[in-house]
Each structure stands twice: as structure tokens, then as C-alpha cells.
Design a protein around this motif. Structure first.
Motif, mmCIF file in Angstrom:
data_model
loop_
_atom_site.group_PDB
_atom_site.id
_atom_site.type_symbol
_atom_site.label_atom_id
_atom_site.label_comp_id
_atom_site.label_asym_id
_atom_site.label_seq_id
_atom_site.Cartn_x
_atom_site.Cartn_y
_atom_site.Cartn_z
ATOM 1 N N ILE A 1 6.082 5.387 -8.280
ATOM 2 C CA ILE A 1 5.914 3.974 -8.632
ATOM 3 C C ILE A 1 4.430 3.639 -8.761
ATOM 4 N N SER A 2 3.632 4.119 -7.834
ATOM 5 C CA SER A 2 2.200 3.804 -7.868
ATOM 6 C C SER A 2 1.560 4.282 -9.163
ATOM 7 N N SER B 1 0.802 -1.232 0.000
ATOM 8 C CA SER B 1 0.000 0.000 0.000
ATOM 9 C C SER B 1 0.830 1.276 0.000
ATOM 10 N N ARG B 2 2.152 1.144 0.083
ATOM 11 C CA ARG B 2 2.946 2.343 0.324
ATOM 12 C C ARG B 2 4.128 2.473 -0.643
ATOM 13 N N PHE B 3 3.940 2.026 -1.864
ATOM 14 C CA PHE B 3 4.943 2.329 -2.873
ATOM 15 C C PHE B 3 5.000 3.848 -3.036
ATOM 16 N N THR B 4 6.100 4.367 -3.548
ATOM 17 C CA THR B 4 6.205 5.818 -3.747
ATOM 18 C C THR B 4 5.115 6.262 -4.724
#
Lengths: 369, 369
Positions: free
Chosen positions: B11-12, B5-8
Motif C-alpha cells: 500500500i505504501s 506510519s504502518r500501512f503495508t
């Protein structure tokens, strides 16, 4: 000589460094020849004869790029592991995958949790993306699960690195403890569970694939470099949920895999009989190294890997002098980088001629100090 | 399936994409077999027999990592090119080097100048680092030097990509024009001069190494994938000033090179007689492809590479139908991605059986449209 004047501030501030000095560089720099290459946790028992055969068969086809989807290899890995093809991402060794994972998660200044003295190449990638290392001391020469969890929570860290079995100490945790840690981790923290050495650990030290396969914040990394004896082939893989595994496709070097390396990995995976045999040799070699250490009054640590950390009973300078002294005899080994781990030297398992050289050289070196 | 849930944010926001669909994927997806593999600018004439021999000799040593300094290969390249060892950086193919260069220079939002329709993998890396592509149209199917310079100045761009000879059109500029461009470039702009296809160009199309070796803002990239016939080996290199070349050491995957690939490159470099022979075969194959095109009423473009772009005289949809139609006959080719270049198809040179298949299939496909 001047460099380009407009690299990013992050790049400009980085040192030009290599996480490990290779044995070839030591040979060049010191004018010595490596006779026993037992320092880089390579596998001197070598790849399977079936792998060598596969390399020969693939040689003429090296004019073709490898399949950018790595389909066949992912399929074989999925069958071997008991998961789905889309649970897997393939890369040029775990090192490459670690770099991609750090890039996926870390922006400059973000905290990254790891153990103090753990894998330097991971730290190299964290530095390369501007992350801030938050380190947790080993306890009793094991990575400290509770300490890592505490650091993750305190820092609200988005990334934690944990190797099981561990490098450079060779220690390990049981599967239940690791699964409990992974499940207790905040879902906002991605855990790299580096299992480079999983094949050589004792029963019960590696969680089942099924135990963590549904957790988007766990990526397990594995390699053909260690037990499979193919460090030079550069084939590693990551196991996670399809959603997380797919993120690699956003930034990986799609045509980065060496085609012969992929063919080698497929052959190695098929030859589990050879793997079992080599694992037996590695375990016997661990005992051989331990016996050599004890004969010389040093204390071998229990190991789940293809190397043995040996407590030399004094400080890092003393251990360093043993490492350097052994190299004078052509015996290439390494040692942990920081205290208190650096009271140890680290010797990779290998065939009997390497062990014999170690056995011969170690007492001479110790006597000379 | 959910991802972490916490890709940059960068990246997201990226798509999971592959710059090129591989022939293996086409085979799987369309249920067809590739009989003539002449789409990816690989070299079907294959590596030298001496290279195949070197692969066999290196096979059993694949348990060792390659030298992380790539010393021997850099030394051989320096001797071959007439430069110093520290002018060279080695990587896992040009694709990998391109990714590193973009990372060295580009922060999110920064402009990057390239030609509209040029190498997609470069664009993939720019997107992967959040760069903003500024594209300049081809003029007369050549990259437009004046237009690129104008864009660099207008945008104060820190990075410009230029391939000579060019892919996908096969066109080229003379060395003097390229040197003049490079010297006129602001020193705050890094130029990637991609010379993947330099071995197959006409005399006078490639600047001497000495002409640009002192310029910190020029990086020339070359590869063993094309004329040397080793695409699957993943060996590329960059040539620049020592200061700029050293920057790769800050972030590259030091243990990323495949050891057998490095041994292959050393063998290939020694066998310049074979290289000359293959270049002759490539040139003859270009003429063969041109003749096949003309026989079918299509217009081959002059080429300095190991492929020929063929103007099919209509739009991208028409060219696409030819590409797809040829694949029905087992002939794998590709085409440029954007107008007006995509009025063309792109056929890689290859051995006579591949040419015969093309010759047989093309009129059938054209007739069916």
C-alpha cells in the motif's frame, strides 16, 4: 462443482460465508413472512421525504456514473462536520471502508484487536485478508478500553477496532475516555473508531471532530444507513488526516458509488430537521422496547443506538429460541453471537406497528418456551 | 499531511490515483461545462421508462439493506441467460468484480496477462494487489488472442484478461475463436472474459452461455452500465461454474449492493423491448459518429460497442489536442492511453443533440490545430 484450481492459498482456505443472514433469506428458507423488520438495525422510520424526492429527481440520470472523486458529497460533509474536504473518504457503506482499511494494514498472520462479540463484518474482512483476531471480552456489556489497549501493546497490533456507540450491545463510552484512549494508542496502531450510531447517542458520547482530526492513526467511520434511514443506499464515509484519507484512493473502487445514493446523501445531509425528528422517534422507540421487555420480565440494557439489547437472563440457546420464536410471528430480530452477550436479544427501533407486533408476540413466545 | 506510519509495504508503494478522471472533475479543474457527455461509454439514451418507474417505486424502501444473497436478481439473470442461479455472482459493477477476482488469484509478483492499452481499471486492481502486468500488443486494433495465449504459457500466468467486444478500440472476435481460446487455455489460468459490451455486438460475436459454463477457469463479466443505461446504478454480474462463482462469497461485500440499483436491474431485465430499441439507437449513433469522422477526414474503426474509436492519423499528442479542444466546446470524449492505439479518439454513442454538438465542434477543433 469444481472451482478454479489456483486460487491463492488464503482464498482457498476461506469458507464461503455471509456475515449476516438477511431477512429475505429467512423468509425463503423458513417459508415465513417478515411483518416487523426490526432485526438489522435499519431505520423503519425511513428516509426524509426530501430524500425520496431527491431519488425521484435523480432517477433519469442513473445512466451517468457518479463523480469518482465524490467532490460534492465530500464538500457537504466537510461543511457539516467542520473539517476539510481532504479529511474525508467516501465509500459504499462502512462495510466497504472496513474492508479497504483492513487491506491497507493487514498482511497474513498479523494481529488485529477487537472486542469478543463485536461487529462480525469487520471480523469477516480480517479473515479475508488473513489477519489473526485478538479479542478482548466486554466488561459490563461495554467494550473494554483498558483491555483493548493492553492487547494492542502486548501484540504490537497494527489495527484495533472500536465502535462507539457499540453494536450489538448499544452501550457507549464518554467522549473524554475515547479521546484519551486514542491519544494513548501507539502511533503504529491504526484505530477504527466506528461511529455508525453516533447520531443517536447522548450528549457527550461522541468526541468533537477537532479532537482527533490531526491523528494519522485514527479513522472514524460514519454512515447514512442508520439514523438517516438509508441502509439500502450504501453511503458511508471515513474521517482522518488528509494523508491517511488519501490512502483510500490507492485501492478503492473509484466508480463504486451509486449516483442516486450520492444524491440521496446530499439531500439527507441538508434535512437536519428531519434527522432531529427521527432521532426523537428512535429514542421514544427505545423506551417502548424497554417497556415491552420489562413487562415480560426481561431486562433492557441502556442504549445509545437505534436498537435495544435485552437481557433474557439465561443462555444463548434460550435467547436463540426467542429470536426463532418471534420470527414465527413475523417479527424479525437478531441477537449477539457469543457468550456472555448472547444471553441477550437485540431489537431495532421502529414505527409503532412494529412495536405492537413485538408486544403481542413476545409474551406468546416466552410462554411457549 | 502525514499518513498512518504502518500501512503495508504494498500500500505504501502505491500512488493515490484514479483510473479515469471524471467529467465532473474536468468541469471543476478547467472551468468548463460538459454539454455532450460522450466520453465514458455511458448510455445517453438513458434507462427504460420502466426502470425510472421502478426507481420511484423503490425509493421509500431505501431504509432497507438489499438482500445480501441477491437471490431475486440472480434468479432473474439465470432465467434470462439460461443457466442456474449458482452460476452467477452479483457485484457493484464489473469494476468491483474485477477487484475481487484479482484478489482471489494474485499474490505479489505474480504475472497477469492483458493487452497493452486495455481496460485501465483492471490494471489498477492488479497493481493494487501487487501483480506484475504482462502486456501483449494489439494487432490490427484487436486484442491478439495468439499473443495472449503465448504470454500465458510463457509466464505460467494464473490470470488473463480479455474483453470482447474490446474497450477502447471497439473491435471484437467471433464466438468460435473465443471459445477455442478459452478451451485451449491451461486450467491453471483463470480467464476474465469481460463482456460489458456484448449486447451491442454483431450476431456471432458472443459465445453462447452454454459454451463455457462448465469451465471453472472462465469467468464472464457483464453489466447494466452500458446497453441498459444504468452506469450510476452499479450492478454487474459474473458467470462461471458454481464452484468458481461461490468463491466471491468468501470475500465480497455481502451488503454492498444498492437496493434501488437491484430493483432497477430487475426492471431493466424485464424490459427487453426497450433494450432492443436502445441497441438500434446505439447502432444508428455509431454510424452517425462514423459519418462525422469521415466528413472531417478521419477514419472511424468498425465497432461492436456503444462507442467508436476514430483514427486521427497522427500521434497521441495530436489526438490529445483533439480531445482537449472538443472539451473547450463542451464535448467530453476520451482516448486510448498508449501507442499505437492513442492515434485514436474514442467517442461514445448518444442522442442526436450530442451528435450535433460533436458535428459542429470537430471541424473547428481540427482547423485550430
Amino acid at each position: 462443482m469444481p472451482a478454479f484450481s489456483r486460487f491463492t492459498p488464503l482464498i482457498s482456505a476461506l469458507p464461503a460465508s455471509v456475515p449476516f443472514v438477511g431477512p429475505e433469506a429467512i423468509e425463503r428458507n423458513r417459508g415465513l413472512m417478515v411483518k416487523a423488520r426490526i432485526g438489522a438495525n435499519e431505520n423503519g422510520f425511513g428516509p426524509a421525504p426530501s430524500v425520496i424526492e431527491a431519488i425521484g429527481a435523480a432517477a433519469a440520470g442513473t445512466w451517468k456514473y457518479a463523480d469518482p472523486e465524490n467532490f460534492e458529497l465530500k464538500q457537504a460533509l466537510a461543511a457539516h462536520l467542520g473539517c476539510q474536504v481532504n479529511n474525508i473518504a467516501v465509500g459504499e457503506g462502512i462495510d466497504s471502508l472496513l474492508g479497504l482499511i483492513v487491506r491497507m494494514v493487514i498482511e497474513p498472520g498479523m494481529p488485529v484487536v477487537t472486542s469478543f462479540g463485536a461487529y462480525p463484518t469487520f471480523n469477516f474482512h480480517v479473515a479475508g485478508h488473513g489477519g489473526r483476531l485478538v479479542t478482548v471480552p466486554y466488561v459490563d456489556d461495554r467494550e473494554h478500553l483498558d483491555g483493548l489497549m493492553e492487547a494492542v501493546r502486548r501484540e504490537n497490533a497494527p489495527l484495533v477496532y472500536f465502535a462507539n456507540p457499540d453494536n450489538p450491545m448499544g452501550s457507549w463510552w464518554d467522549a473524554d475516555s475515547i479521546v484519551a484512549f486514542a491519544k494513548a494508542l501507539p502511533e503504529t496502531c491504526l484505530m477504527i473508531l466506528d461511529e455508525a450510531y453516533c447520531e443517536t447517542g447522548p450528549a457527550g458520547a461522541t468526541p468533537d471532530i477537532a479532537a482527533l482530526i490531526d491523528r494519522p492513526n485514527i479513522i472514524r467511520t460514519r454512515t447514512f444507513s442508520k439514523a438517516y434511514g438509508m441502509a439500502g443506499s450504501r453511503v458511508g464515509y471515513a474521517i482522518s488526516t488528509p494523508g491517511t484519507a488519501e490512502a483510500f484512493d490507492k485501492i478503492r473502487n473509484h466508480f463504486g458509488m451509486n449516483r442516486i445514493g450520492v444524491a440521496s446523501a446530499l439531500a439527507a445531509l441538508k434535512d437536519q430537521a428531519y434527522l432531529s425528528q427521527v432521532i426523537g422517534q428512535i429514542k421514544a422507540s427505545r423506551e417502548r422496547i424497554a417497556a415491552i421487555a420489562e413487562t415480560n420480565g426481561l431486562k433492557p440494557l441502556a442504549s445509545a443506538t437505534n436498537f435495544v439489547a435485552i437481557d433474557c437472563g439465561r443462555d444463548g440457546a434460550y435467547a436463540r429460541s426467542i429470536v426463532d420464536g418471534l420470527m414465527e410471528h413475523g417479527v424479525f430480530i437478531r441477537m449477539p453471537g457469543v457468550a456472555p452477550l448472547n444471553r441477550c436479544i437485540r431489537v431495532s427501533t421502529g414505527p409503532e406497528p412494529d412495536m405492537a407486533l413485538l408486544e403481542e408476540a413476545l409474551p406468546k413466545v416466552l410462554k411457549s418456551l
